[in-house]
Design a protein around this motif. Sequence first.
Motif, short mmCIF file in Angstrom:
data_model
loop_
_atom_site.label_atom_id
_atom_site.label_comp_id
_atom_site.label_asym_id
_atom_site.label_seq_id
_atom_site.Cartn_x
_atom_site.Cartn_y
_atom_site.Cartn_z
N GLY A 143 0.81 -1.21 0.00
CA GLY A 143 0.00 0.00 0.00
C GLY A 143 0.84 1.26 0.00
O GLY A 143 0.57 2.20 -0.74
N MET A 144 1.89 1.27 0.81
CA MET A 144 2.76 2.46 0.86
C MET A 144 3.58 2.58 -0.42
O MET A 144 3.81 3.69 -0.92
N ARG A 145 4.01 1.45 -0.96
CA ARG A 145 4.75 1.51 -2.24
C ARG A 145 3.86 2.04 -3.34
O ARG A 145 4.31 2.77 -4.22
N GLU A 146 2.57 1.66 -3.31
CA GLU A 146 1.63 2.15 -4.32
C GLU A 146 1.39 3.65 -4.17
O GLU A 146 1.08 4.34 -5.15
N ALA A 147 1.52 4.17 -2.95
CA ALA A 147 1.29 5.59 -2.71
C ALA A 147 2.46 6.46 -3.16
O ALA A 147 2.33 7.68 -3.27
N LEU A 148 3.59 5.84 -3.43
CA LEU A 148 4.80 6.60 -3.73
C LEU A 148 4.63 7.51 -4.94
O LEU A 148 5.06 8.67 -4.92
N GLU A 149 4.00 7.02 -6.01
CA GLU A 149 3.91 7.83 -7.22
C GLU A 149 3.02 9.06 -7.03
O GLU A 149 3.10 10.01 -7.81
N MET A 150 2.20 9.07 -5.98
CA MET A 150 1.32 10.21 -5.76
C MET A 150 1.98 11.32 -4.94
O MET A 150 1.34 12.34 -4.66
N GLN A 151 3.23 11.14 -4.57
CA GLN A 151 3.88 12.12 -3.70
C GLN A 151 4.20 13.44 -4.40
O GLN A 151 4.62 14.40 -3.76
N TYR A 152 3.97 13.52 -5.72
CA TYR A 152 4.15 14.80 -6.39
C TYR A 152 3.18 15.84 -5.81
O TYR A 152 3.48 17.04 -5.78
N ILE A 153 2.02 15.38 -5.33
CA ILE A 153 1.03 16.29 -4.75
C ILE A 153 1.57 16.96 -3.49
O ILE A 153 1.23 18.10 -3.17
N ASN A 154 2.45 16.24 -2.78
CA ASN A 154 3.03 16.77 -1.56
C ASN A 154 4.35 17.50 -1.81
O ASN A 154 4.96 17.99 -0.86
N SER A 155 4.77 17.55 -3.08
CA SER A 155 6.06 18.17 -3.41
C SER A 155 5.91 19.47 -4.18
O SER A 155 6.90 20.15 -4.45
N GLU A 156 4.68 19.81 -4.57
CA GLU A 156 4.41 21.07 -5.24
C GLU A 156 3.01 21.52 -4.83
O GLU A 156 2.17 20.70 -4.47
N PRO A 157 2.72 22.82 -4.85
CA PRO A 157 1.36 23.26 -4.52
C PRO A 157 0.36 22.67 -5.52
O PRO A 157 0.51 22.82 -6.73
N THR A 158 -0.63 21.95 -4.98
CA THR A 158 -1.68 21.37 -5.82
C THR A 158 -3.00 21.81 -5.22
O THR A 158 -3.53 21.18 -4.30
N ILE A 159 -3.53 22.91 -5.72
CA ILE A 159 -4.64 23.62 -5.09
C ILE A 159 -5.81 23.72 -6.06
O ILE A 159 -5.63 24.04 -7.24
N LEU A 160 -7.01 23.47 -5.57
CA LEU A 160 -8.20 23.56 -6.39
C LEU A 160 -8.77 24.98 -6.42
O LEU A 160 -8.81 25.66 -5.40
N SER A 161 -9.23 25.39 -7.59
CA SER A 161 -9.95 26.65 -7.71
C SER A 161 -11.42 26.42 -7.38
O SER A 161 -12.02 25.43 -7.82
N GLY A 162 -12.00 27.33 -6.62
CA GLY A 162 -13.43 27.23 -6.29
C GLY A 162 -14.28 28.25 -7.01
O GLY A 162 -15.43 28.49 -6.62
N GLU A 163 -13.74 28.85 -8.07
CA GLU A 163 -14.47 29.94 -8.75
C GLU A 163 -15.79 29.47 -9.34
O GLU A 163 -16.82 30.14 -9.22
N LYS A 164 -15.79 28.33 -10.01
CA LYS A 164 -17.02 27.83 -10.62
C LYS A 164 -18.06 27.54 -9.55
O LYS A 164 -19.24 27.91 -9.70
N LEU A 165 -17.65 26.88 -8.47
CA LEU A 165 -18.58 26.54 -7.40
C LEU A 165 -19.17 27.79 -6.76
O LEU A 165 -20.39 27.87 -6.54
N GLU A 166 -18.33 28.79 -6.49
CA GLU A 166 -18.82 30.01 -5.84
C GLU A 166 -19.75 30.79 -6.77
O GLU A 166 -20.74 31.37 -6.32
N ALA A 167 -19.45 30.79 -8.06
CA ALA A 167 -20.33 31.47 -9.01
C ALA A 167 -21.69 30.79 -9.07
O ALA A 167 -22.72 31.46 -9.30
N PHE A 168 -21.73 29.49 -8.86
CA PHE A 168 -22.97 28.71 -8.95
C PHE A 168 -23.77 28.75 -7.65
O PHE A 168 -25.00 28.84 -7.67
#
Length: 310
Positions: free
Chosen positions: A263-288
Amino acid sequence: MNKVMVIGASGGMGYALVEELINRGIEVVAFARGKEKLIQLFGSKKLVTIRTGDAENQDHLIKSAIGCEIIFHAMNLPYEEWSGKLSMITKNIIIAAERNNAKLAVVDNIYAYGKSGGVKLAEDFDKHPHTKKGKLRLDMDNLLKASSVRTLVCHFPDFYGPNAKNTYIHFTLNQLMKKKKAGYVGEKDISREFIYTKDGAKVMVDLACIDEAYNQNWNIPGATLTNGIEFEQLIKSVLGEEKGLYYISKPMFSLFALFAGRGMREALEMQYINSEPTILSGEKLEAFMGKIEATPFEQGIKDTIAYMNV
């Protein structure tokens, strides 16, 4: 909305969805494999009907969804099972919705976007996943779009909250409740985004109640952007100055993965999310929907710890 089904009801987001729905007086079929956990969570809830079954079995899903207007898909498979099961289970859930003339509301992560390049991720951001798991999530999204079922897909950042055990924050808090120092997965100075499960569930149910929200993807940002240093300060304010963090960077995570389970080995490839800012925009949701009220991060952490102490 009178009756719905939540698949994966015993997980962190599934639990939050069931609680949000019954608080609104909506009847819920809580579906998962483990009967004991479902009884523990919902056995005393009058509006909840417990159904145990396997999402790999179409008949289990079809029969459990009888009379349900919406199927909320909040099931979270272990990483190591994604390749063999994610597509099949998605197809089964689509079939269950078709047979019951139900709509679908799907909990999704941000993996299909791939690397952000430092910009906030909006719904129209071109999806070019570079990881195996990101490509599998994009395949799932395409299956949903190709179906005849009216579907809304909610993309969430990392979760935390009551019963959200398979999360990075739970990993950290669980250690801190036993000892003075704990691991924080990620660089100490990289911006991170987390969403409290109760806030995510409220927004998702709000969207599910609006007919125009279907056949669209929605990015649901977290209430607070933080980095490891700020998170440590928050932890000290909640649990005491003696508590602290050490930071698990990608190289350190790689080292741990060599000696840990699959499980931890499988999680390794996803660590790019923890190595660079990966932030969601909420503009569409707030407009709606207008400005979204969210639980302050400190309060969410306190509530999560209180739940863990029960």
